[in-house]
Write a protein that holds these residues in place. Structure first.
Motif, PDB file in Angstrom:
ATOM      1  N   LEU A  27       1.107  -1.202  -0.145  1.00 12.28           N
ATOM      2  CA  LEU A  27       0.377   0.274   0.697  1.00 12.28           C
ATOM      3  C   LEU A  27       1.336   0.996  -0.370  1.00 12.28           C
ATOM      4  CD1 LEU A  27      -3.004   0.438  -0.294  1.00 12.28           C
ATOM      5  CD2 LEU A  27      -2.501   1.185   2.546  1.00 12.28           C
ATOM      6  N   ILE A  28       0.746   1.778  -1.201  1.00  9.97           N
ATOM      7  CA  ILE A  28       1.821   3.349  -1.265  1.00  9.97           C
ATOM      8  C   ILE A  28       0.933   4.530  -0.132  1.00  9.97           C
ATOM      9  CG2 ILE A  28       2.326   4.987  -2.225  1.00  9.97           C
ATOM     10  CD1 ILE A  28       3.836   2.446  -2.757  1.00  9.97           C
ATOM     11  N   ASP A  29       1.219   5.109   0.530  1.00  7.46           N
ATOM     12  CA  ASP A  29      -0.042   5.965   1.926  1.00  7.46           C
ATOM     13  C   ASP A  29      -1.013   4.928   2.326  1.00  7.46           C
ATOM     14  OD1 ASP A  29       1.503   8.369   1.315  1.00  7.46           O
ATOM     15  OD2 ASP A  29       0.823   8.909  -0.295  1.00  7.46           O
ATOM     16  N   CYS A  30      -1.359   5.907   3.206  1.00 10.39           N
ATOM     17  CA  CYS A  30      -2.683   4.998   4.098  1.00 10.39           C
ATOM     18  C   CYS A  30      -3.224   5.802   4.727  1.00 10.39           C
ATOM     19  CB  CYS A  30      -1.950   4.100   5.044  1.00 10.39           C
ATOM     20  SG  CYS A  30      -2.903   3.333   6.236  1.00 10.39           S
ATOM     21  N   GLY A  31      -4.207   7.065   4.250  1.00  6.77           N
ATOM     22  CA  GLY A  31      -4.952   8.454   4.143  1.00  6.77           C
ATOM     23  C   GLY A  31      -6.308   8.285   4.959  1.00  6.77           C
ATOM     24  N   LEU A  32      -6.922   9.235   5.601  1.00  7.60           N
ATOM     25  CA  LEU A  32      -8.199   9.370   6.047  1.00  7.60           C
ATOM     26  C   LEU A  32      -8.885  10.485   4.944  1.00  7.60           C
ATOM     27  CD1 LEU A  32      -8.481   9.723  10.366  1.00  7.60           C
ATOM     28  CD2 LEU A  32      -8.973   8.271   9.327  1.00  7.60           C
ATOM     29  N   PHE A  33      -9.958  10.006   4.668  1.00 13.05           N
ATOM     30  CA  PHE A  33     -11.469  10.488   4.439  1.00 13.05           C
ATOM     31  C   PHE A  33     -11.425  11.308   5.320  1.00 13.05           C
ATOM     32  CE2 PHE A  33     -10.962   7.044   1.536  1.00 13.05           C
ATOM     33  CZ  PHE A  33     -11.343   7.407   0.352  1.00 13.05           C
ATOM     34  N   GLN A  34     -11.321  12.875   4.998  1.00 11.86           N
ATOM     35  CA  GLN A  34     -11.118  13.925   5.346  1.00 11.86           C
ATOM     36  C   GLN A  34     -12.811  15.136   4.647  1.00 11.86           C
ATOM     37  OE1 GLN A  34      -7.430  15.814   6.374  1.00 11.86           O
ATOM     38  NE2 GLN A  34      -7.594  14.560   8.147  1.00 11.86           N
ATOM     39  N   GLY A  35     -13.133  15.731   5.090  1.00  9.27           N
ATOM     40  CA  GLY A  35     -14.517  16.862   4.867  1.00  9.27           C
ATOM     41  C   GLY A  35     -15.738  16.012   4.261  1.00  9.27           C
ATOM     42  N   TYR A  36     -15.905  15.909   2.914  1.00  7.31           N
ATOM     43  CA  TYR A  36     -18.137  15.600   3.374  1.00  7.31           C
ATOM     44  C   TYR A  36     -18.189  14.359   3.562  1.00  7.31           C
ATOM     45  CZ  TYR A  36     -18.002  19.266  -0.747  1.00  7.31           C
ATOM     46  OH  TYR A  36     -17.910  20.036  -1.456  1.00  7.31           O
ATOM     47  N   LYS A  37     -19.167  13.738   4.575  1.00  2.00           N
ATOM     48  CA  LYS A  37     -19.306  13.109   4.740  1.00  2.00           C
ATOM     49  C   LYS A  37     -19.459  11.742   4.788  1.00  2.00           C
ATOM     50  CE  LYS A  37     -23.118  10.652   8.541  1.00  2.00           C
ATOM     51  NZ  LYS A  37     -24.228  11.661   8.797  1.00  2.00           N
ATOM     52  N   LEU A  39     -17.123  10.627   1.991  1.00  2.46           N
ATOM     53  CA  LEU A  39     -15.693  10.754   2.017  1.00  2.46           C
ATOM     54  C   LEU A  39     -15.604  10.248   3.427  1.00  2.46           C
ATOM     55  CD1 LEU A  39     -14.269  13.508  -0.406  1.00  2.46           C
ATOM     56  CD2 LEU A  39     -15.258  11.352  -0.654  1.00  2.46           C
ATOM     57  N   ARG A  40     -15.651  10.574   4.681  1.00  5.11           N
ATOM     58  CA  ARG A  40     -15.752  10.691   5.388  1.00  5.11           C
ATOM     59  C   ARG A  40     -16.184   8.934   5.867  1.00  5.11           C
ATOM     60  NH1 ARG A  40     -17.439  15.086   7.528  1.00  5.11           N
ATOM     61  NH2 ARG A  40     -19.128  14.588   9.083  1.00  5.11           N
ATOM     62  N   LEU A  41     -17.404   8.086   5.090  1.00 10.27           N
ATOM     63  CA  LEU A  41     -17.936   7.043   6.110  1.00 10.27           C
ATOM     64  C   LEU A  41     -17.335   6.181   5.625  1.00 10.27           C
ATOM     65  CD1 LEU A  41     -21.431   8.190   5.101  1.00 10.27           C
ATOM     66  CD2 LEU A  41     -20.601   7.481   7.471  1.00 10.27           C
ATOM     67  N   HIS A  42     -16.138   6.141   3.704  1.00  6.90           N
ATOM     68  CA  HIS A  42     -15.394   5.344   3.732  1.00  6.90           C
ATOM     69  C   HIS A  42     -14.554   4.801   4.660  1.00  6.90           C
ATOM     70  CE1 HIS A  42     -17.251   5.573  -0.137  1.00  6.90           C
ATOM     71  NE2 HIS A  42     -16.796   6.851  -0.424  1.00  6.90           N
ATOM     72  N   ASN A  43     -14.068   5.755   5.518  1.00 10.26           N
ATOM     73  CA  ASN A  43     -13.175   5.110   6.961  1.00 10.26           C
ATOM     74  C   ASN A  43     -13.761   4.044   7.661  1.00 10.26           C
ATOM     75  OD1 ASN A  43     -11.335   7.505   6.158  1.00 10.26           O
ATOM     76  ND2 ASN A  43     -12.540   8.368   7.436  1.00 10.26           N
ATOM     77  N   TRP A  44     -14.908   3.824   7.053  1.00  7.85           N
ATOM     78  CA  TRP A  44     -15.509   2.795   8.384  1.00  7.85           C
ATOM     79  C   TRP A  44     -15.695   1.404   7.305  1.00  7.85           C
ATOM     80  CZ3 TRP A  44     -16.259   3.295  13.387  1.00  7.85           C
ATOM     81  CH2 TRP A  44     -16.373   4.621  13.752  1.00  7.85           C
ATOM     82  N   ASP A  45     -15.382   1.753   6.223  1.00  5.65           N
ATOM     83  CA  ASP A  45     -15.199  -0.008   5.350  1.00  5.65           C
ATOM     84  C   ASP A  45     -14.674  -0.450   5.176  1.00  5.65           C
ATOM     85  OD1 ASP A  45     -17.402   2.167   3.726  1.00  5.65           O
ATOM     86  OD2 ASP A  45     -15.914   2.314   1.810  1.00  5.65           O
ATOM     87  N   ALA A 121     -21.680   6.773  20.682  1.00  5.89           N
ATOM     88  CA  ALA A 121     -20.340   7.626  19.509  1.00  5.89           C
ATOM     89  C   ALA A 121     -19.439   6.491  19.223  1.00  5.89           C
ATOM     90  CB  ALA A 121     -20.451   8.410  19.456  1.00  5.89           C
ATOM     91  N   LEU A 122     -18.756   6.546  18.586  1.00  4.37           N
ATOM     92  CA  LEU A 122     -17.023   6.181  18.903  1.00  4.37           C
ATOM     93  C   LEU A 122     -16.124   6.664  18.089  1.00  4.37           C
ATOM     94  CD1 LEU A 122     -18.649   1.830  18.912  1.00  4.37           C
ATOM     95  CD2 LEU A 122     -17.939   2.830  20.312  1.00  4.37           C
ATOM     96  N   PRO A 123     -15.171   6.037  18.499  1.00  7.05           N
ATOM     97  CA  PRO A 123     -13.834   7.174  17.352  1.00  7.05           C
ATOM     98  C   PRO A 123     -13.052   5.839  16.520  1.00  7.05           C
ATOM     99  CG  PRO A 123     -13.291   5.711  19.487  1.00  7.05           C
ATOM    100  CD  PRO A 123     -14.650   5.362  19.692  1.00  7.05           C
ATOM    101  N   LEU A 124     -13.129   6.619  15.304  1.00  3.18           N
ATOM    102  CA  LEU A 124     -13.053   5.508  14.540  1.00  3.18           C
ATOM    103  C   LEU A 124     -12.032   5.025  14.691  1.00  3.18           C
ATOM    104  CD1 LEU A 124     -12.491   4.233  11.463  1.00  3.18           C
ATOM    105  CD2 LEU A 124     -11.154   6.538  11.562  1.00  3.18           C
ATOM    106  N   TYR A 125     -10.599   5.634  15.963  1.00  5.02           N
ATOM    107  CA  TYR A 125      -9.826   4.201  16.760  1.00  5.02           C
ATOM    108  C   TYR A 125      -9.262   5.235  17.981  1.00  5.02           C
ATOM    109  CZ  TYR A 125      -6.366   7.584  13.763  1.00  5.02           C
ATOM    110  OH  TYR A 125      -6.193   8.697  13.405  1.00  5.02           O
TER     111      TYR A 125
END
Length: 462
Positions: A27-37, A39-45, A121-125
């Motif tokens: 994996l090249i880079d391992c970033g968080l999605f930020q901004g629009y909701k 997009l942020r929901l992809h962090n939980w995929d 509410a839960l933290p992503l990590y």
């Protein structure tokens, strides 16, 4: 070699590019999605493959949209190496601990005040998840080729942008792939220019500012005008700032302005423990930036470092002119949101918003002229003067990206334009096609492509 675009494709956030070669997964880079909701929901995929099948991760730099998903992988069982420059490793230690702690605090705050739609509410990590990820970091020297998995090697080169940022050259199966990461500016006051790269079979190039040029006016003149104008009103200049890169550039310019007596000798506060720790790394890695010892010392001591929560709360009671620099850069979280609640409703104050603001963030809403923004479940009116400031950007603009691309001695077989909002990426795609005559496209989220060897025809179809 097959490459899949798991982030920063059609958007400016969530950088992740998965390479598959002879059964190995990198994996090249391992970033968080930020901004629009959405997009942020992809962090939980769920991740693209079982994380235990992932063999290595390579980071271009430390910003959370490039490194912030690592704790999720570590929590879910990833135990392989994470390669990055030494400076990036040190920055990631600061950012991920802070990110995990912040997410825990925000979840706890949401549960206590009942404004989350989730119960609980839960933290992503968590900070503990971050600690698991930090044990996996493996520092790599610039300009040294390193074998990371059987049949695949990498070489990191200076990308400018922030401390430790690098472009990544991957060689596997006769294919050379270059990932630009985030490119810095050729004449940045702090960081060296991005190193020229002369050849690649395939190229990923960022396009954050692919559709615009940075203003030519002096950032110090603009800073001085804003601070002086606000001080005349007896107001406070609040600057939402990234803790890595932006905060240090601001302090450098403030140091120079005070030296020239271009602004009054008013209190300057850096209200971010993370930015405080980052600033000290500029002294440790002095060979990796342009500042002299004297300039580095001046930058590091121009502001009062605010450490405790009580000190941060007390800043909201400030009744005399001051400058407050506080994380985060797009006003998405951290101490700056508390200052916004206290300072944004008062027209004597100024919100100085430097650099790119991703769509869907509070920073983007403020710059767009929103009359109020939602903070902790309540609408906070924006009556303070709002001043966007793009002269402090650490990203190459469109012309500077094109200048870097012209350093290639021969065109890549295909270039993929990534890490940009749709218009920015498409404008840069057209410029690359028309001005350079290269084969180029803009991939979409979760697209996948075969990268053929040098003696085989290109396969850019997505």
């Amino acid at each position: 070699m097959r490459m899949s675009f798991l982030g920063a494709a059609g958007t400016v956030t969530g950088s992740k590019y998965l390479l598959e070669h002879e059964g190995q997964h990198v994996l090249i880079d391992c970033g968080l999605f930020q901004g629009y909701k959405q997009l942020r929901l992809h962090n939980w995929d769920p991740f693209q493959l079982p994380v235990r099948e992932l063999d290595a991760v390579v980071l271009t730099h430390a910003h959370l949209d490039h490194s912030g998903y690592l704790p999720v992988l570590a929590r879910n069982g990833y135990r392989g190496p994470v390669y990055a420059t030494a400076a990036t490793c040190e920055l990631v230690k600061i950012l991920l601990r802070d990110s995990g702690r912040l997410q825990e605090e925000e979840a706890e705050f949401a549960n206590r005040h009942g404004y989350s739609k989730h119960t609980p509410a839960l933290p992503l990590y968590t900070e503990q998840d971050a600690e698991r990820a930090l044990k996996l970091l493996r520092p790599v020297e610039l300009n040294h080729r390193v074998d990371i998995v059987p049949g695949m090697s990498i070489q990191l080169r200076c990308a400018g942008h922030i401390l430790g940022a690098a472009t990544v050259e991957v060689v596997a199966g006769g294919v050379t792939l270059v990932c630009s990461g985030d490119l810095g500016r050729p004449n940045d006051p702090l960081m060296f220019a991005p190193e020229t790269i002369e050849q690649a079979d395939y190229l990923l190039v960022e396009s954050t500012y692919g559709d615009r040029r940075h203003p030519v006016e002096s950032p110090e003149e603009q800073l001085a005008q804003v601070i002086n104008r606000t001080a005349m009103r007896r107001g406070i200049t609040l600057v939402p700032s990234f803790a890595v890169g932006r905060a240090q550039l601001l302090m450098y310019h403030l140091y120079r302005l005070l030296q020239k007596r271009a602004i009054p000798d008013l209190p300057i506060y850096l209200n971010s423990p993370m930015a405080t720790d980052v600033t000290r790394l500029y002294q440790r890695f002095r060979s990796e930036h342009r500042l002299s010892r004297e300039e580095c010392e001046g930058m590091c001591h121009v502001a009062h470092f605010v450490r405790t929560t009580q000190e941060s709360i007390n800043l909201d009671l400030q009744r005399t002119p001051a400058v407050i620099i506080a994380a985060s850069g797009m006003a998405t979280g951290g101490r700056v949101v508390h200052h916004l609640k206290a300072l944004a409703p008062n027209p004597i104050n100024t919100l100085l918003v430097p650099g790119f603001q991703a769509g869907g963030t509070r920073g983007a809403q403020i710059v767009a002229g929103a009359e109020s923004v939602r903070i902790h479940g309540k609408d906070v009116p924006i009556r303070a003067e709002v001043v966007p400031m793009e002269t402090l950007s650490a990203h190459a603009d469109a012309d500077e990206i094109m200048q870097w691309l012209r350093g290639f001695k021969r065109p890549p077989k295909h270039t993929f334009v990534v890490h940009g909002e749709p218009n920015a990426s498409d404008v840069l795609r057209r410029r690359i096609s028309q001005e350079l005559g290269w084969s180029v496209s803009v991939p979409e989220y979760r697209d996948s492509v075969e990268l053929s060897a040098a003696d085989q025809p290109a396969s850019p179809s997505l």
